[in-house]
Design an enzyme around this catalytic site. Sequence first.
Site, PDB file in Angstrom:
ATOM      1  N   ARG A 181      -9.333   1.601   8.563  1.00 25.52           N
ATOM      2  CA  ARG A 181      -8.934   0.234   8.892  1.00 25.52           C
ATOM      3  C   ARG A 181     -10.004  -0.474   9.693  1.00 25.52           C
ATOM      4  O   ARG A 181      -9.768  -1.578  10.183  1.00 25.52           O
ATOM      5  CB  ARG A 181      -7.681   0.300   9.745  1.00 25.52           C
ATOM      6  CG  ARG A 181      -6.423  -0.161   9.069  1.00 25.52           C
ATOM      7  CD  ARG A 181      -5.295   0.044  10.049  1.00 25.52           C
ATOM      8  NE  ARG A 181      -4.201  -0.811   9.783  1.00 25.52           N
ATOM      9  CZ  ARG A 181      -3.072  -0.404   9.195  1.00 25.52           C
ATOM     10  NH1 ARG A 181      -2.946   0.832   8.804  1.00 25.52           N
ATOM     11  NH2 ARG A 181      -2.092  -1.237   9.019  1.00 25.52           N
ATOM     12  N   ARG A 214      11.545  -6.847   5.061  1.00 19.70           N
ATOM     13  CA  ARG A 214      11.389  -5.410   4.788  1.00 19.70           C
ATOM     14  C   ARG A 214      12.361  -4.597   5.654  1.00 19.70           C
ATOM     15  O   ARG A 214      12.483  -4.820   6.846  1.00 19.70           O
ATOM     16  CB  ARG A 214       9.945  -4.985   5.102  1.00 19.70           C
ATOM     17  CG  ARG A 214       9.714  -3.491   4.948  1.00 19.70           C
ATOM     18  CD  ARG A 214       8.271  -3.167   4.756  1.00 19.70           C
ATOM     19  NE  ARG A 214       7.499  -3.172   5.998  1.00 19.70           N
ATOM     20  CZ  ARG A 214       6.222  -2.815   6.050  1.00 19.70           C
ATOM     21  NH1 ARG A 214       5.572  -2.469   4.977  1.00 19.70           N
ATOM     22  NH2 ARG A 214       5.585  -2.841   7.209  1.00 19.70           N
ATOM     23  N   ARG A 239      -0.732  -8.693  13.520  1.00 21.42           N
ATOM     24  CA  ARG A 239      -1.269  -7.673  12.614  1.00 21.42           C
ATOM     25  C   ARG A 239      -2.145  -8.312  11.539  1.00 21.42           C
ATOM     26  O   ARG A 239      -3.149  -7.736  11.135  1.00 21.42           O
ATOM     27  CB  ARG A 239      -0.123  -6.877  11.962  1.00 21.42           C
ATOM     28  CG  ARG A 239       0.461  -5.840  12.921  1.00 21.42           C
ATOM     29  CD  ARG A 239       1.863  -5.451  12.539  1.00 21.42           C
ATOM     30  NE  ARG A 239       1.952  -4.777  11.263  1.00 21.42           N
ATOM     31  CZ  ARG A 239       3.057  -4.723  10.536  1.00 21.42           C
ATOM     32  NH1 ARG A 239       4.162  -5.296  10.947  1.00 21.42           N
ATOM     33  NH2 ARG A 239       3.058  -4.092   9.390  1.00 21.42           N
ATOM     34  N   ARG A 268      11.503  -2.246  10.982  1.00 21.38           N
ATOM     35  CA  ARG A 268      10.470  -1.719  11.874  1.00 21.38           C
ATOM     36  C   ARG A 268      10.247  -2.732  12.992  1.00 21.38           C
ATOM     37  O   ARG A 268      10.128  -3.925  12.706  1.00 21.38           O
ATOM     38  CB  ARG A 268       9.173  -1.557  11.083  1.00 21.38           C
ATOM     39  CG  ARG A 268       8.936  -0.152  10.599  1.00 21.38           C
ATOM     40  CD  ARG A 268       7.791  -0.076   9.650  1.00 21.38           C
ATOM     41  NE  ARG A 268       6.541  -0.631  10.164  1.00 21.38           N
ATOM     42  CZ  ARG A 268       5.380  -0.567   9.514  1.00 21.38           C
ATOM     43  NH1 ARG A 268       5.329   0.036   8.350  1.00 21.38           N
ATOM     44  NH2 ARG A 268       4.295  -1.090  10.017  1.00 21.38           N
ATOM     45  N   LYS A 317       0.827  -1.220   0.000  1.00 17.01           N
ATOM     46  CA  LYS A 317       0.000   0.000   0.000  1.00 17.01           C
ATOM     47  C   LYS A 317       0.855   1.261   0.000  1.00 17.01           C
ATOM     48  O   LYS A 317       0.595   2.183  -0.750  1.00 17.01           O
ATOM     49  CB  LYS A 317      -0.860   0.087   1.275  1.00 17.01           C
ATOM     50  CG  LYS A 317      -1.906  -0.942   1.453  1.00 17.01           C
ATOM     51  CD  LYS A 317      -2.784  -0.592   2.664  1.00 17.01           C
ATOM     52  CE  LYS A 317      -2.046  -0.520   3.980  1.00 17.01           C
ATOM     53  NZ  LYS A 317      -1.606  -1.790   4.519  1.00 17.01           N
TER      54      LYS A 317
END
Length: 224
Positions: free
Chosen positions: A90, A129, A176, A165, A15
């Site tokens: 969300r 990531r 998540r 992160r 996204k």
Amino acid sequence: MSARVVMLGAPGAGKGTQAKRIAELHGIPHISTGDIFRAHLERGTDLGQQVKPFLDAGHLVPDDLVCRIVVHRVREADCVNGYVLDGFPRSLPQAQALQRELNVEGAVLDVAINLAVPDDELVERLAARRSCPKCGRIYNLRFEPPRRNGYCDFEGEEDVALVQRPDDQESTVRERLVVYHRTTEPLLAFYRDTGLLRQVSGSGKSPEEVSAQIEEIFCALGVN
Ligand code: ADP
């Protein structure tokens, strides 16, 4: 012409990458609630302190808090011609709050794009990531590695080490995803019912290919 765009998709679906491209191509601001929260965390503001436990646990920040921030942001002058929302809404109450705000402004949403990626691929992507703490550029050690192992490509002479992160660690990623399926996925039906939903597969394609597909959708809708 204006473009009010919502990007939907699970954590790691891409996204943020796509929202940034849309913002650049269409000259509208990119509003990422995750980025807003991380900036507050870094600056150690009161808001940062408030949201930290939720981010660390992979849980959603309470709706009223997120909604207040977004409503305030979309009323800023640079949003008159639209925006691309990344990570908001969300939950159903957040989507309803956005709708109320649009009604107040006499504006409409143009499109809600869902980037669909299977869970297994999301877990794999998030584990790899990394981002540059200085420019925010996102890399993937497996799929889009930096030229020099562990360092940002764009900081010139300076060696800026890429970071992970904290919420991209596997246990938080799993949480998540649970939260995504339980609370955010139902929004697909909400936007399908209003005719605004467009599905894009974000799996097994380069960011450029995904972007081209999104631009085709915009073209077909007459959004520019
Ligand atoms: P991702 O899409 O990869 O999960 P984001 O950067 O969009 O990451 O968000 C990171 C975290 O910030 C979320 O896990 C959540 O705790 C919080 N957050 C971001 N946007 C919202 C939102 N709209 N509502 C509630 N919490 C949010």
